[in-house]
Design a protein around this motif. Sequence first.
Motif, mmCIF file in Angstrom:
data_model
loop_
_atom_site.group_PDB
_atom_site.id
_atom_site.type_symbol
_atom_site.label_atom_id
_atom_site.label_comp_id
_atom_site.label_asym_id
_atom_site.label_seq_id
_atom_site.Cartn_x
_atom_site.Cartn_y
_atom_site.Cartn_z
ATOM 1 N N ASP A 15 1.041 -1.450 0.065
ATOM 2 C CA ASP A 15 -0.278 0.778 -0.090
ATOM 3 C C ASP A 15 0.935 1.416 -0.037
ATOM 4 O OD1 ASP A 15 0.732 0.557 2.415
ATOM 5 O OD2 ASP A 15 -1.226 0.048 3.513
ATOM 6 N N GLU A 16 -0.251 3.139 -0.010
ATOM 7 C CA GLU A 16 1.257 3.967 -0.030
ATOM 8 C C GLU A 16 1.656 4.044 1.085
ATOM 9 O OE1 GLU A 16 -0.265 8.333 -0.658
ATOM 10 O OE2 GLU A 16 -1.626 7.275 0.122
ATOM 11 N N VAL A 17 2.010 3.045 2.246
ATOM 12 C CA VAL A 17 2.800 3.704 4.026
ATOM 13 C C VAL A 17 3.652 2.702 3.339
ATOM 14 C CG1 VAL A 17 3.357 3.356 6.654
ATOM 15 C CG2 VAL A 17 0.561 4.382 4.828
ATOM 16 N N ASP A 18 3.321 1.702 2.280
ATOM 17 C CA ASP A 18 4.525 -0.310 2.528
ATOM 18 C C ASP A 18 5.219 1.049 1.492
ATOM 19 O OD1 ASP A 18 5.484 -2.234 2.999
ATOM 20 O OD2 ASP A 18 4.943 -2.953 1.617
ATOM 21 N N GLU A 19 4.955 1.527 0.348
ATOM 22 C CA GLU A 19 6.031 2.084 -0.020
ATOM 23 C C GLU A 19 6.545 3.448 -0.199
ATOM 24 O OE1 GLU A 19 3.316 3.165 -4.030
ATOM 25 O OE2 GLU A 19 3.409 0.528 -4.068
ATOM 26 N N TYR A 20 6.020 4.459 0.852
ATOM 27 C CA TYR A 20 6.571 5.215 1.271
ATOM 28 C C TYR A 20 8.039 4.747 2.073
ATOM 29 C CZ TYR A 20 7.250 9.518 4.181
ATOM 30 O OH TYR A 20 7.769 10.720 4.884
ATOM 31 N N LEU A 21 7.888 3.783 3.106
ATOM 32 C CA LEU A 21 8.666 3.188 3.662
ATOM 33 C C LEU A 21 10.278 2.125 3.118
ATOM 34 C CD1 LEU A 21 7.066 1.973 6.933
ATOM 35 C CD2 LEU A 21 8.901 3.720 6.820
ATOM 36 N N HIS A 22 9.696 1.536 1.887
ATOM 37 C CA HIS A 22 10.701 0.695 1.662
ATOM 38 C C HIS A 22 11.112 2.395 -0.133
ATOM 39 C CE1 HIS A 22 8.811 -2.956 0.523
ATOM 40 N NE2 HIS A 22 8.798 -2.869 1.534
ATOM 41 N N SER A 23 10.698 3.548 0.065
ATOM 42 C CA SER A 23 11.312 4.652 -1.161
ATOM 43 C C SER A 23 12.051 5.225 -0.129
ATOM 44 C CB SER A 23 10.316 5.708 -1.461
ATOM 45 O OG SER A 23 10.003 6.270 -0.302
ATOM 46 N N ALA A 24 11.790 4.758 1.608
ATOM 47 C CA ALA A 24 12.976 5.283 2.632
ATOM 48 C C ALA A 24 13.990 4.733 2.785
ATOM 49 C CB ALA A 24 12.426 6.126 3.252
ATOM 50 N N GLY A 25 14.398 3.192 2.110
ATOM 51 C CA GLY A 25 15.159 2.186 2.065
ATOM 52 C C GLY A 25 14.734 1.212 3.681
ATOM 53 N N CYS A 26 13.823 1.449 4.021
ATOM 54 C CA CYS A 26 13.040 -0.061 4.826
ATOM 55 C C CYS A 26 12.836 -0.775 4.502
ATOM 56 C CB CYS A 26 12.565 0.317 5.629
ATOM 57 S SG CYS A 26 12.743 2.688 6.728
ATOM 58 N N ALA A 27 12.389 -1.996 5.273
ATOM 59 C CA ALA A 27 12.235 -3.587 4.972
ATOM 60 C C ALA A 27 11.090 -3.343 5.712
ATOM 61 C CB ALA A 27 13.471 -4.482 4.604
ATOM 62 N N THR A 28 9.599 -4.025 5.795
ATOM 63 C CA THR A 28 8.627 -4.195 6.427
ATOM 64 C C THR A 28 8.588 -5.590 6.997
ATOM 65 O OG1 THR A 28 7.252 -3.869 4.310
ATOM 66 C CG2 THR A 28 7.624 -1.730 5.987
ATOM 67 N N VAL A 29 7.563 -5.674 7.706
ATOM 68 C CA VAL A 29 7.391 -6.825 8.157
ATOM 69 C C VAL A 29 5.635 -7.173 8.385
ATOM 70 C CG1 VAL A 29 7.316 -8.672 9.458
ATOM 71 C CG2 VAL A 29 9.422 -7.732 8.751
ATOM 72 N N HIS A 30 5.034 -6.998 8.128
ATOM 73 C CA HIS A 30 3.580 -6.690 8.836
ATOM 74 C C HIS A 30 2.729 -7.546 9.418
ATOM 75 C CE1 HIS A 30 3.305 -4.018 5.540
ATOM 76 N NE2 HIS A 30 2.223 -2.766 5.631
#
Length: 320
Positions: A15-30
């Motif tokens: 989603d939009e938040v996930d893409e935002y975090l990825h664009s900042a170089g973060c890896a996400t775990v939901h």
Amino acid sequence: MARVLVTTDYLRPGDEVDEYLHSAGCATVHRPLRGGRDPEELVAALHGIDAALIANEPLTADVLSRAPSLRVVVRTGVGYDSVDVAAATKHGITVSNLPGINANAVAEYTLGLLLATARRLVQTATGVAAGRWPRDDGRELRGATLGLIGYGASARAVIPLARAFGMSILCVTNVPVDERPDSDVLFVELDELLRTSDYVSVHAALTERTRGLLDAAAFARMKPSAFVVNTARGPIVDEQALASAVREGRIAGAALDVVSTEPLPPDSPLRSVEGIVVYSHLAGQTAEARRAAGLRGAAELLDALAGKPRFALNAAEVTR
């Protein structure tokens, strides 16, 4: 690369938040929170996590002590009573919330509960669904007195809406007098608010002072025709005392968006009490508020990782 745990249930991979975090170089775990969560499951989810964007996760002292890599916690909402901020501070973890992020949503929902309560909308619809045709009269909000417990962003957003319906407004708060801009609101002590209000609406944070604030003694001071509305935190209301007060006719009823244990347990004293309607913690959950909370929460998380949080509750105390 920072690893970010996301538990808020409406935030999803891609989603939009996930893409935002990825664009900042973060890896996400939901790991979306839906209902309760075992502390051991939360400890496992936090393994190797640098920052967490959370729902109402029970981040206790024990859980935080077993999350050695965690540096940042951001609540995608206003309340943070589920987080042991003192323990987080001890472990060098900044904790942020998002003040006022869903105030408009909560205010509109509060008016919705007032209208539904005054006009018995839920009871009427339930009766029709069961094959009856209820014709009980309701009440008008115009001319009624609304008592607000708390004067934060959501309570302040309720005020112009209640005024538009012709309600008189009382408020009890610890906010200093010079920070109360609403001249049409009468600021009173709790006892007067309880004795005078037709509707008592809770907008306070959960603290040791407010826990159980609306108890049997409080209900005894209210009008028999009065209603309680709670969109804040469940434990502010003594649920056993409320159930008894409504069942015995000492107050007229209640509309509760929050309860002490969520989801509502099968053995809750609130069940099957005529006059009490329980909703599912939706006051702040509009599409607009969710989007704003997700994006602002993600931005706050990145700022906090960079050492510059805007809304940290403990930034001054955290040492690294």
